[in-house]
Design an enzyme around this catalytic site. Structure first.
Site, PDB file in Angstrom:
ATOM      1  N   ARG A 101      -5.978-104.754  24.863  1.00 43.42           N
ATOM      2  CA  ARG A 101      -4.817-104.905  25.491  1.00 43.42           C
ATOM      3  C   ARG A 101      -4.797-106.732  25.682  1.00 43.42           C
ATOM      4  O   ARG A 101      -5.556-107.123  26.193  1.00 43.42           O
ATOM      5  CB  ARG A 101      -4.379-104.340  27.063  1.00 43.42           C
ATOM      6  CG  ARG A 101      -3.496-104.871  27.665  1.00 43.42           C
ATOM      7  CD  ARG A 101      -3.605-104.754  29.207  1.00 43.42           C
ATOM      8  NE  ARG A 101      -2.215-105.473  29.668  1.00 43.42           N
ATOM      9  CZ  ARG A 101      -2.110-105.648  30.984  1.00 43.42           C
ATOM     10  NH1 ARG A 101      -3.152-105.822  31.727  1.00 43.42           N
ATOM     11  NH2 ARG A 101      -0.925-106.222  31.270  1.00 43.42           N
ATOM     12  N   GLU A 116      -0.204 -96.660  29.119  1.00 45.35           N
ATOM     13  CA  GLU A 116      -0.239 -97.843  28.368  1.00 45.35           C
ATOM     14  C   GLU A 116      -1.441 -97.719  27.418  1.00 45.35           C
ATOM     15  O   GLU A 116      -1.539 -98.108  26.322  1.00 45.35           O
ATOM     16  CB  GLU A 116      -0.380 -99.105  29.084  1.00 45.35           C
ATOM     17  CG  GLU A 116       0.739 -99.311  29.833  1.00 45.35           C
ATOM     18  CD  GLU A 116       0.671-100.288  30.983  1.00 45.35           C
ATOM     19  OE1 GLU A 116       0.057-100.125  32.080  1.00 45.35           O
ATOM     20  OE2 GLU A 116       1.026-101.401  30.953  1.00 45.35           O
ATOM     21  N   GLY A 131       3.027 -97.411  39.858  1.00 46.09           N
ATOM     22  CA  GLY A 131       2.348 -96.888  41.254  1.00 46.09           C
ATOM     23  C   GLY A 131       3.696 -96.712  42.126  1.00 46.09           C
ATOM     24  O   GLY A 131       3.549 -95.629  42.829  1.00 46.09           O
ATOM     25  N   ASN A 162      -9.201-102.895  28.364  1.00 48.13           N
ATOM     26  CA  ASN A 162      -8.466-103.812  29.067  1.00 48.13           C
ATOM     27  C   ASN A 162      -9.319-104.807  30.080  1.00 48.13           C
ATOM     28  O   ASN A 162      -9.640-104.409  30.952  1.00 48.13           O
ATOM     29  CB  ASN A 162      -7.198-103.117  30.033  1.00 48.13           C
ATOM     30  CG  ASN A 162      -6.376-103.780  30.653  1.00 48.13           C
ATOM     31  OD1 ASN A 162      -6.516-104.886  30.934  1.00 48.13           O
ATOM     32  ND2 ASN A 162      -5.413-102.897  31.265  1.00 48.13           N
ATOM     33  N   GLY A 194       6.919 -96.844  41.411  1.00 42.56           N
ATOM     34  CA  GLY A 194       8.107 -96.072  40.503  1.00 42.56           C
ATOM     35  C   GLY A 194       7.699 -94.528  40.744  1.00 42.56           C
ATOM     36  O   GLY A 194       8.496 -93.708  40.807  1.00 42.56           O
ATOM     37  N   HIS A 200       4.600-106.127  30.261  1.00 45.70           N
ATOM     38  CA  HIS A 200       4.562-104.765  30.378  1.00 45.70           C
ATOM     39  C   HIS A 200       5.194-103.828  29.180  1.00 45.70           C
ATOM     40  O   HIS A 200       5.701-102.724  29.311  1.00 45.70           O
ATOM     41  CB  HIS A 200       5.410-104.144  31.682  1.00 45.70           C
ATOM     42  CG  HIS A 200       4.986-104.714  32.996  1.00 45.70           C
ATOM     43  ND1 HIS A 200       5.520-104.899  34.033  1.00 45.70           N
ATOM     44  CD2 HIS A 200       3.477-104.896  33.310  1.00 45.70           C
ATOM     45  CE1 HIS A 200       4.794-105.222  35.073  1.00 45.70           C
ATOM     46  NE2 HIS A 200       3.401-104.881  34.645  1.00 45.70           N
ATOM     47  N   ARG A 244       4.256-111.658  44.153  1.00 41.12           N
ATOM     48  CA  ARG A 244       4.958-112.689  43.289  1.00 41.12           C
ATOM     49  C   ARG A 244       6.351-112.704  43.833  1.00 41.12           C
ATOM     50  O   ARG A 244       7.161-111.694  44.072  1.00 41.12           O
ATOM     51  CB  ARG A 244       4.979-112.438  41.897  1.00 41.12           C
ATOM     52  CG  ARG A 244       3.550-112.577  41.389  1.00 41.12           C
ATOM     53  CD  ARG A 244       3.503-112.327  39.837  1.00 41.12           C
ATOM     54  NE  ARG A 244       2.269-111.308  39.553  1.00 41.12           N
ATOM     55  CZ  ARG A 244       2.212-110.588  38.421  1.00 41.12           C
ATOM     56  NH1 ARG A 244       2.993-110.311  37.805  1.00 41.12           N
ATOM     57  NH2 ARG A 244       0.953-109.941  38.290  1.00 41.12           N
TER      58      ARG A 244
HETATM   59  P1  ADP Z   1      -0.722-102.124  39.126  1.00 39.28           P
HETATM   60  O1  ADP Z   1       0.584-103.257  38.710  1.00 39.28           O
HETATM   61  O2  ADP Z   1      -2.174-103.175  39.569  1.00 39.28           O
HETATM   62  O3  ADP Z   1      -1.232-101.404  37.765  1.00 39.28           O
HETATM   63  P2  ADP Z   1       0.002 -99.852  40.007  1.00 39.28           P
HETATM   64  O4  ADP Z   1       1.032 -99.347  39.272  1.00 39.28           O
HETATM   65  O5  ADP Z   1      -1.259 -99.034  40.346  1.00 39.28           O
HETATM   66  O6  ADP Z   1      -0.416-101.437  40.225  1.00 39.28           O
HETATM   67  O7  ADP Z   1       0.909 -99.873  41.534  1.00 39.28           O
HETATM   68  C1  ADP Z   1       0.401-100.234  42.817  1.00 39.28           C
HETATM   69  C2  ADP Z   1       1.431-100.233  43.796  1.00 39.28           C
HETATM   70  O8  ADP Z   1       1.891 -98.814  44.077  1.00 39.28           O
HETATM   71  C3  ADP Z   1       0.988-100.539  45.145  1.00 39.28           C
HETATM   72  O9  ADP Z   1       2.006-101.388  45.792  1.00 39.28           O
HETATM   73  C4  ADP Z   1       0.700 -99.106  46.009  1.00 39.28           C
HETATM   74  O10 ADP Z   1       0.946 -99.425  47.268  1.00 39.28           O
HETATM   75  C5  ADP Z   1       1.841 -98.397  45.359  1.00 39.28           C
HETATM   76  N1  ADP Z   1       1.751 -96.933  45.553  1.00 39.28           N
HETATM   77  C6  ADP Z   1       0.888 -96.144  44.944  1.00 39.28           C
HETATM   78  N2  ADP Z   1       1.042 -94.924  45.671  1.00 39.28           N
HETATM   79  C7  ADP Z   1       1.912 -94.999  46.433  1.00 39.28           C
HETATM   80  C8  ADP Z   1       2.964 -94.078  47.364  1.00 39.28           C
HETATM   81  N3  ADP Z   1       2.329 -92.697  47.545  1.00 39.28           N
HETATM   82  N4  ADP Z   1       3.799 -94.446  47.944  1.00 39.28           N
HETATM   83  C9  ADP Z   1       4.462 -95.670  47.862  1.00 39.28           C
HETATM   84  N5  ADP Z   1       3.621 -96.771  47.084  1.00 39.28           N
HETATM   85  C10 ADP Z   1       2.642 -96.208  46.438  1.00 39.28           C
END
Ligand code: ADP
Length: 404
Positions: free
Chosen positions: A91, A385, A331, A7, A333, A180, A241
């Site tokens: 990717r 992914e 992250g 990626n 969700g 995605h 965004r």
């Molecule tokens: P990317 O789209 O860069 O792959 P991720 O899927 O890693 O991003 O998600 C990043 C987001 O997830 C950030 O906003 C981060 O703060 C949030 N995040 C990660 N852990 C937690 C948590 N424990 N509680 C709330 N938000 C979280």
């Protein structure tokens, strides 16, 4: 098969080496700050053995070279010889309408990939750099491209056409594409497996909530609508965004701030969303902490984010005539019980009932968090992914082998 997934971003390359038989990653890692001072390679093997290498890595070719080197490293590697790599899966962000599925990268495909750059000028060139570097370093191993957009190719025309003159679609390809795709594909199929039902009989709403966020309506295993559009700017509020916005706002801000078109693009992509509303950070954890401390803009950012999500969930109920499951991934969700509760709480009129005890504090594990009497299953499923890229790569390579 043993597949290397790549990626490739503008200054980073993430990789995994996956055994598709066991669906396990034998190792994974990340090269960061390519071409910038302080380049770092972080590598972790399945048995937990890891290494950090700080070295001057000047370009993507150099990064791939380092990754291949660590794969065969006597102490940290997982193979003896590079010939043990069966294929490389890349990717790729945007296929436009040029590719409807994953492809083996040959000369013709390479040319078409360059033609796709105009659709994702920030992402596609970096993805192509990864492919070029891999072809250079592993010329005898098949390289496969797996696109973020192709899971959405079956979205009907009335869902992908914008309310602008049709000629803009015909002449410039301006339409909804969606992104995605590998994540929405993975979690929807995994949800069907967990529920022990045939995906063909299910309506699933998948919410990928990370720095970039999108939501997809998956009917019978097929994406029938998704929130991201021509670019990954449309739809949900994201880290930086804006998501859906009245197009008239863009004109007004450009006039008031005297922004040119590049400045407007940077503004909408980098200074809006959670960052813009909270005035603090794009990181949901930081904003969540400040919200708990009583910061009004932080609280507002969480509410705006979840409210937009709730509206999309309800609208996807409408277009699919109901849903069997809602899946949270990414992250936010996977980790934020607060956002999940704000988004799907108080929706029992649609048969959606969250079990607060199951939701509270649950993180990053496959869990059903709906109440036992909820008509709709609410699920947390960590995305994978890379596994989709590896499985797709194996499928393409096997198809080619069997047709030869
Ligand atoms: P990317 O789209 O860069 O792959 P991720 O899927 O890693 O991003 O998600 C990043 C987001 O997830 C950030 O906003 C981060 O703060 C949030 N995040 C990660 N852990 C937690 C948590 N424990 N509680 C709330 N938000 C979280």
């Amino acid at each position: 098969m043993k597949i290397l997934t790549i990626n490739s971003g503008s200054s980073s390359v993430k990789y995994q080496f996956i055994n598709t038989g066991t669906k396990q990653a034998l190792c994974k890692g990340l090269v960061e700050r390519i071409g910038i001072s302080g380049t770092n390679l972080t590598h972790k093997r399945h048995d937990g053995k890891k290494i950090n290498i700080s070295e001057n890595i000047t370009n993507h070719e150099n990064a791939i070279e380092h990754i291949l080197h660590i794969l065969i490293h006597p102490d940290y590697g997982v193979i003896q010889d590079l010939n043990e790599i069966d294929a490389v899966g890349h990717r790729l962000v945007h296929a436009g309408e040029k590719f409807k599925h994953s492809v083996l990268v040959d000369e013709e495909v390479r040319e078409k990939l360059y033609e796709c750059i105009e659709f994702a000028p920030l992402h596609n060139p970096a993805n192509i750099k990864g492919i070029e570097a891999s072809l250079e370093k592993l010329p005898n191993i098949p390289n496969v491209g797996v696109f973020d957009t192709t899971f959405h190719v079956n979205i009907p025309d009335y869902a992908y056409i914008y309310g602008i003159p049709y000629t803009y679609y015909k002449n410039h390809g301006i339409r909804r594409y969606g992104f995605h795709g590998t994540s929405h594909y993975y979690v929807s199929h995994r949800a069907a497996e967990i529920l022990d039902k045939d995906i063909k009989n299910l309506n699933i709403i998948t919410c990928h909530l990370g720095n970039g966020s999108s939501i997809t309506a998956v009917k019978g295993g097929i994406s029938v609508d998704t929130s991201m559009g021509f670019t990954p700017l449309e739809g949900l509020i994201m880290g930086t965004r804006c998501g859906d916005i009245d197009p008239g706002v863009i004109y007004t801000i450009a006039c008031k701030e005297n922004f040119d078109r590049d400045q407007i693009n940077t503004f909408l992509n980098k200074q809006c969303g959670i960052q813009g509303i909270s005035g603090l950070s794009s990181d949901m954890r930081e904003v969540g902490t400040e919200a708990e401390n009583g910061n009004y803009q932080a609280q507002l950012a969480l509410k705006v984010f979840a409210y937009r999500l709730k509206k999309y969930i309800a609208s996807y109920f409408g277009i699919m005539n109901g849903a069997d499951a809602i899946v949270f991934t990414g992250g936010i969700g996977e980790n934020s019980d607060v956002i999940r509760k704000l988004a799907v709480g108080n929706m029992d009129a649609l048969g959606i009932k969250l079990d607060d005890a199951k939701n509270d504090g649950t993180r990053s594990s496959e869990t059903i968090i709906s109440a036992d009497d909820s008509a709709v299953s609410i699920m947390i499923i960590p995305t994978n992914e890379e596994l989709v890229i590896a499985m797709e790569t194996e499928r393409i390579v096997s198809d080619i082998k069997s047709s030869n």
